[in-house]
Motif scaffolding. Sequence first.
Motif, PDB file in Angstrom:
ATOM      1  N   ALA A 111       9.947  15.814  -0.607  1.00 53.86           N
ATOM      2  CA  ALA A 111      10.046  17.232  -0.974  1.00 53.86           C
ATOM      3  C   ALA A 111       8.973  17.654  -1.974  1.00 53.86           C
ATOM      4  CB  ALA A 111      11.434  17.523  -1.531  1.00 53.86           C
ATOM      5  N   LEU A 112       8.735  16.863  -3.013  1.00 48.60           N
ATOM      6  CA  LEU A 112       7.777  17.268  -4.038  1.00 48.60           C
ATOM      7  C   LEU A 112       6.390  17.473  -3.457  1.00 48.60           C
ATOM      8  CD1 LEU A 112       6.914  17.828  -6.915  1.00 48.60           C
ATOM      9  CD2 LEU A 112       6.781  15.353  -7.319  1.00 48.60           C
ATOM     10  N   PHE A 113       5.965  16.564  -2.608  1.00 52.67           N
ATOM     11  CA  PHE A 113       4.641  16.660  -1.985  1.00 52.67           C
ATOM     12  C   PHE A 113       4.584  17.902  -1.087  1.00 52.67           C
ATOM     13  CE2 PHE A 113       0.977  13.701  -1.295  1.00 52.67           C
ATOM     14  CZ  PHE A 113       0.235  14.502  -0.437  1.00 52.67           C
ATOM     15  N   LYS A 114       5.596  18.068  -0.248  1.00 53.71           N
ATOM     16  CA  LYS A 114       5.606  19.195   0.690  1.00 53.71           C
ATOM     17  C   LYS A 114       5.690  20.530  -0.048  1.00 53.71           C
ATOM     18  CE  LYS A 114       9.009  17.735   3.400  1.00 53.71           C
ATOM     19  NZ  LYS A 114       9.913  17.651   4.578  1.00 53.71           N
ATOM     20  N   PHE A 115       6.529  20.593  -1.074  1.00 52.78           N
ATOM     21  CA  PHE A 115       6.680  21.836  -1.831  1.00 52.78           C
ATOM     22  C   PHE A 115       5.390  22.198  -2.566  1.00 52.78           C
ATOM     23  CE2 PHE A 115      11.599  21.525  -2.471  1.00 52.78           C
ATOM     24  CZ  PHE A 115      11.768  21.752  -1.107  1.00 52.78           C
ATOM     25  N   THR A 116       4.781  21.211  -3.213  1.00 53.25           N
ATOM     26  CA  THR A 116       3.542  21.468  -3.955  1.00 53.25           C
ATOM     27  C   THR A 116       2.448  21.954  -3.020  1.00 53.25           C
ATOM     28  OG1 THR A 116       4.106  19.815  -5.632  1.00 53.25           O
ATOM     29  CG2 THR A 116       1.785  20.431  -5.448  1.00 53.25           C
ATOM     30  N   LYS A 117       2.298  21.280  -1.892  1.00 53.21           N
ATOM     31  CA  LYS A 117       1.281  21.676  -0.901  1.00 53.21           C
ATOM     32  C   LYS A 117       1.506  23.109  -0.437  1.00 53.21           C
ATOM     33  CE  LYS A 117      -0.731  20.040   3.489  1.00 53.21           C
ATOM     34  NZ  LYS A 117      -0.633  21.288   4.286  1.00 53.21           N
ATOM     35  N   ALA A 118       2.752  23.436  -0.075  1.00 50.74           N
ATOM     36  CA  ALA A 118       3.059  24.773   0.438  1.00 50.74           C
ATOM     37  C   ALA A 118       2.838  25.849  -0.625  1.00 50.74           C
ATOM     38  CB  ALA A 118       4.496  24.810   0.942  1.00 50.74           C
ATOM     39  N   ILE A 119       3.293  25.591  -1.838  1.00 56.07           N
ATOM     40  CA  ILE A 119       3.155  26.592  -2.904  1.00 56.07           C
ATOM     41  C   ILE A 119       1.681  26.861  -3.208  1.00 56.07           C
ATOM     42  CG2 ILE A 119       3.543  26.991  -5.375  1.00 56.07           C
ATOM     43  CD1 ILE A 119       6.267  25.528  -5.007  1.00 56.07           C
ATOM     44  N   LEU A 120       0.867  25.810  -3.261  1.00 58.05           N
ATOM     45  CA  LEU A 120      -0.560  26.000  -3.541  1.00 58.05           C
ATOM     46  C   LEU A 120      -1.292  26.657  -2.372  1.00 58.05           C
ATOM     47  CD1 LEU A 120      -1.384  22.655  -5.411  1.00 58.05           C
ATOM     48  CD2 LEU A 120      -1.230  24.950  -6.385  1.00 58.05           C
ATOM     49  N   GLU A 121      -0.714  26.546  -1.172  1.00 54.76           N
ATOM     50  CA  GLU A 121      -1.325  27.185   0.008  1.00 54.76           C
ATOM     51  C   GLU A 121      -0.674  28.528   0.329  1.00 54.76           C
ATOM     52  OE1 GLU A 121      -0.961  24.287   3.105  1.00 54.76           O
ATOM     53  OE2 GLU A 121      -2.540  22.984   2.277  1.00 54.76           O
ATOM     54  N   ALA A 158       0.823  -1.207   0.000  1.00 59.78           N
ATOM     55  CA  ALA A 158       0.000   0.000   0.000  1.00 59.78           C
ATOM     56  C   ALA A 158       0.860   1.262   0.000  1.00 59.78           C
ATOM     57  CB  ALA A 158      -0.938   0.016   1.211  1.00 59.78           C
ATOM     58  N   GLY A 159       2.166   1.070  -0.093  1.00 61.21           N
ATOM     59  CA  GLY A 159       3.081   2.197  -0.160  1.00 61.21           C
ATOM     60  C   GLY A 159       3.094   2.828  -1.540  1.00 61.21           C
ATOM     61  N   PHE A 160       3.811   3.918  -1.656  1.00 59.13           N
ATOM     62  CA  PHE A 160       3.906   4.658  -2.914  1.00 59.13           C
ATOM     63  C   PHE A 160       4.399   3.765  -4.044  1.00 59.13           C
ATOM     64  CE2 PHE A 160       6.969   7.799  -5.135  1.00 59.13           C
ATOM     65  CZ  PHE A 160       6.101   7.977  -6.194  1.00 59.13           C
ATOM     66  N   ILE A 161       5.573   3.201  -3.889  1.00 60.95           N
ATOM     67  CA  ILE A 161       6.156   2.362  -4.935  1.00 60.95           C
ATOM     68  C   ILE A 161       5.455   1.010  -4.997  1.00 60.95           C
ATOM     69  CG2 ILE A 161       8.258   1.200  -5.703  1.00 60.95           C
ATOM     70  CD1 ILE A 161       9.809   3.518  -4.290  1.00 60.95           C
ATOM     71  N   GLY A 162       5.194   0.427  -3.829  1.00 61.26           N
ATOM     72  CA  GLY A 162       4.602  -0.900  -3.777  1.00 61.26           C
ATOM     73  C   GLY A 162       3.268  -1.002  -4.488  1.00 61.26           C
ATOM     74  N   MET A 206      19.270  -6.784  -5.295  1.00 65.29           N
ATOM     75  CA  MET A 206      19.049  -5.582  -4.486  1.00 65.29           C
ATOM     76  C   MET A 206      18.980  -4.400  -5.449  1.00 65.29           C
ATOM     77  SD  MET A 206      19.339  -6.970  -1.358  1.00 65.29           S
ATOM     78  CE  MET A 206      18.955  -5.388  -0.597  1.00 65.29           C
ATOM     79  N   PHE A 207      18.009  -3.515  -5.277  1.00 67.70           N
ATOM     80  CA  PHE A 207      18.030  -2.325  -6.119  1.00 67.70           C
ATOM     81  C   PHE A 207      18.088  -1.068  -5.268  1.00 67.70           C
ATOM     82  CE2 PHE A 207      13.877  -4.510  -6.573  1.00 67.70           C
ATOM     83  CZ  PHE A 207      13.081  -3.714  -5.767  1.00 67.70           C
ATOM     84  N   ARG A 208      18.931  -0.142  -5.698  1.00 68.87           N
ATOM     85  CA  ARG A 208      19.097   1.133  -5.009  1.00 68.87           C
ATOM     86  C   ARG A 208      18.312   2.214  -5.736  1.00 68.87           C
ATOM     87  NH1 ARG A 208      25.650   0.626  -3.891  1.00 68.87           N
ATOM     88  NH2 ARG A 208      25.503  -0.896  -2.180  1.00 68.87           N
ATOM     89  N   PHE A 209      17.301   2.749  -5.053  1.00 70.89           N
ATOM     90  CA  PHE A 209      16.465   3.809  -5.611  1.00 70.89           C
ATOM     91  C   PHE A 209      17.171   5.158  -5.514  1.00 70.89           C
ATOM     92  CE2 PHE A 209      12.542   1.421  -3.830  1.00 70.89           C
ATOM     93  CZ  PHE A 209      12.626   0.489  -4.853  1.00 70.89           C
ATOM     94  N   PHE A 210      16.829   6.046  -6.434  1.00 70.97           N
ATOM     95  CA  PHE A 210      17.347   7.415  -6.410  1.00 70.97           C
ATOM     96  C   PHE A 210      16.175   8.392  -6.452  1.00 70.97           C
ATOM     97  CE2 PHE A 210      21.091   5.106  -7.362  1.00 70.97           C
ATOM     98  CZ  PHE A 210      22.184   5.920  -7.100  1.00 70.97           C
ATOM     99  N   THR A 211      15.772   8.900  -5.283  1.00 65.48           N
ATOM    100  CA  THR A 211      14.761   9.950  -5.116  1.00 65.48           C
ATOM    101  C   THR A 211      13.573   9.759  -6.053  1.00 65.48           C
ATOM    102  OG1 THR A 211      16.616  11.434  -4.599  1.00 65.48           O
ATOM    103  CG2 THR A 211      14.427  12.434  -4.787  1.00 65.48           C
ATOM    104  N   VAL A 212      12.741   8.802  -5.724  1.00 63.32           N
ATOM    105  CA  VAL A 212      11.576   8.470  -6.542  1.00 63.32           C
ATOM    106  C   VAL A 212      10.450   9.470  -6.268  1.00 63.32           C
ATOM    107  CG1 VAL A 212       9.976   6.638  -7.190  1.00 63.32           C
ATOM    108  CG2 VAL A 212      12.272   6.063  -6.345  1.00 63.32           C
ATOM    109  N   TYR A 213       9.757   9.874  -7.325  1.00 59.06           N
ATOM    110  CA  TYR A 213       8.662  10.838  -7.185  1.00 59.06           C
ATOM    111  C   TYR A 213       7.582  10.524  -8.208  1.00 59.06           C
ATOM    112  CZ  TYR A 213      10.133  13.141 -11.498  1.00 59.06           C
ATOM    113  OH  TYR A 213      10.430  13.390 -12.809  1.00 59.06           O
ATOM    114  N   GLY A 214       6.399  11.110  -8.023  1.00 57.12           N
ATOM    115  CA  GLY A 214       5.309  10.919  -8.973  1.00 57.12           C
ATOM    116  C   GLY A 214       3.961  10.899  -8.270  1.00 57.12           C
ATOM    117  N   PRO A 215       2.867  10.708  -9.029  1.00 58.19           N
ATOM    118  CA  PRO A 215       1.518  10.649  -8.448  1.00 58.19           C
ATOM    119  C   PRO A 215       1.423   9.604  -7.338  1.00 58.19           C
ATOM    120  CG  PRO A 215       1.406  10.743 -10.849  1.00 58.19           C
ATOM    121  CD  PRO A 215       2.854  10.571 -10.496  1.00 58.19           C
ATOM    122  N   TRP A 216       0.582   9.876  -6.357  1.00 60.70           N
ATOM    123  CA  TRP A 216       0.371   9.019  -5.195  1.00 60.70           C
ATOM    124  C   TRP A 216       1.617   8.955  -4.300  1.00 60.70           C
ATOM    125  CZ3 TRP A 216      -4.446   7.411  -4.034  1.00 60.70           C
ATOM    126  CH2 TRP A 216      -5.395   7.399  -5.077  1.00 60.70           C
ATOM    127  N   GLY A 217       2.504   9.947  -4.423  1.00 58.71           N
ATOM    128  CA  GLY A 217       3.751   9.959  -3.673  1.00 58.71           C
ATOM    129  C   GLY A 217       3.574  10.196  -2.185  1.00 58.71           C
TER     130      GLY A 217
END
Length: 337
Positions: free
Chosen positions: A193-203, A10-14, A177-188
Amino acid sequence: MKTALVTGSAGFIGSFVCERLLQDGFRVIGIDAMTDYYDVQLKKRRQARLLQSEHFRAIEDYVETPGLLMDLFASEKPDVVVHLAAQAGVRYSIENPRSYLESNIVGTFELLEAARAFPPQHMLLASTSSAFGANTEMPYRETDKADHQMSFYAATKKATENMAHSYAHLFGLPITMFRFFTVYGPWGRPDMALFKFTKAILEDTPIDVYNHGNMKRDFTYVADLVEAIRLLIDAAPVRPAEGESVPEGDSLSPVAPWRVVNIGNSDSVQLTDFIAAIEEATGRKAERNLMPMQPGDVPATWADAELLKTLTGYAPKTSVREGVAQFVAWYREYYQI
């Protein structure tokens, strides 16, 4: 029909991984503890989308629960395992390190013990770019030493790499083993940072910009990541035969069917450019609150993803501008803005 077990479903990537596997004809069993590290409602809505498929089964429990995974492996005998369940976040690991010990270390141990008893065809375990720690030579290559982790979160993930290698060697378990590098996108995730920045800018509230914006990240769009994981499922490592050498640039263990693979966009983007992409997508300017570097953080990440391309023929390609626009569109729809 093959059975896939996905932890952290139920996680972002999962949730995206489960969705892709269902589309590809897998029967998927998802495990998620629905912890309150961030908005549980967001996790429930991700899971609700998966439950629309008759081939998805959801289990709400902790992977570190003694015997849970052993019983599940015994009854379901999964062909493929994608282990994404973990306590995430660099900064939170300073405040609550025990949750990382229990979820990341103990949870992975329970998984490895279950796989030892009922071996799947391939196990893929999530690590992190943070495992590279204090390394300064970039781009990061899988064959680089990774001995100086900067946070307890990173230390626990590097430990799971070592644990998995020992089980691969001792019991012949094929593990990637896979090493992720700063994953972002819908349902994040809301703590990213992307979620927090978007929320703050729109508010119309200020955003906290660490290290005064002098940071770089290899931002990887979630759809690209999921495509890479799906392709890696079919690229299980094989232990080299006696006297056979490991190809140059391959992280394959010389003594086990185990390797580590970077999944990144092969590009290092300045944080200020990332913020500019959010401003463009939202149509608003950000008010910046410049802050010092946070403990445990690193100034830059940049993946060398050549091994991924060699193994699968695939290279992530979504630009930050395109990916951020997709996220902002989702955010507006989800919160009805």
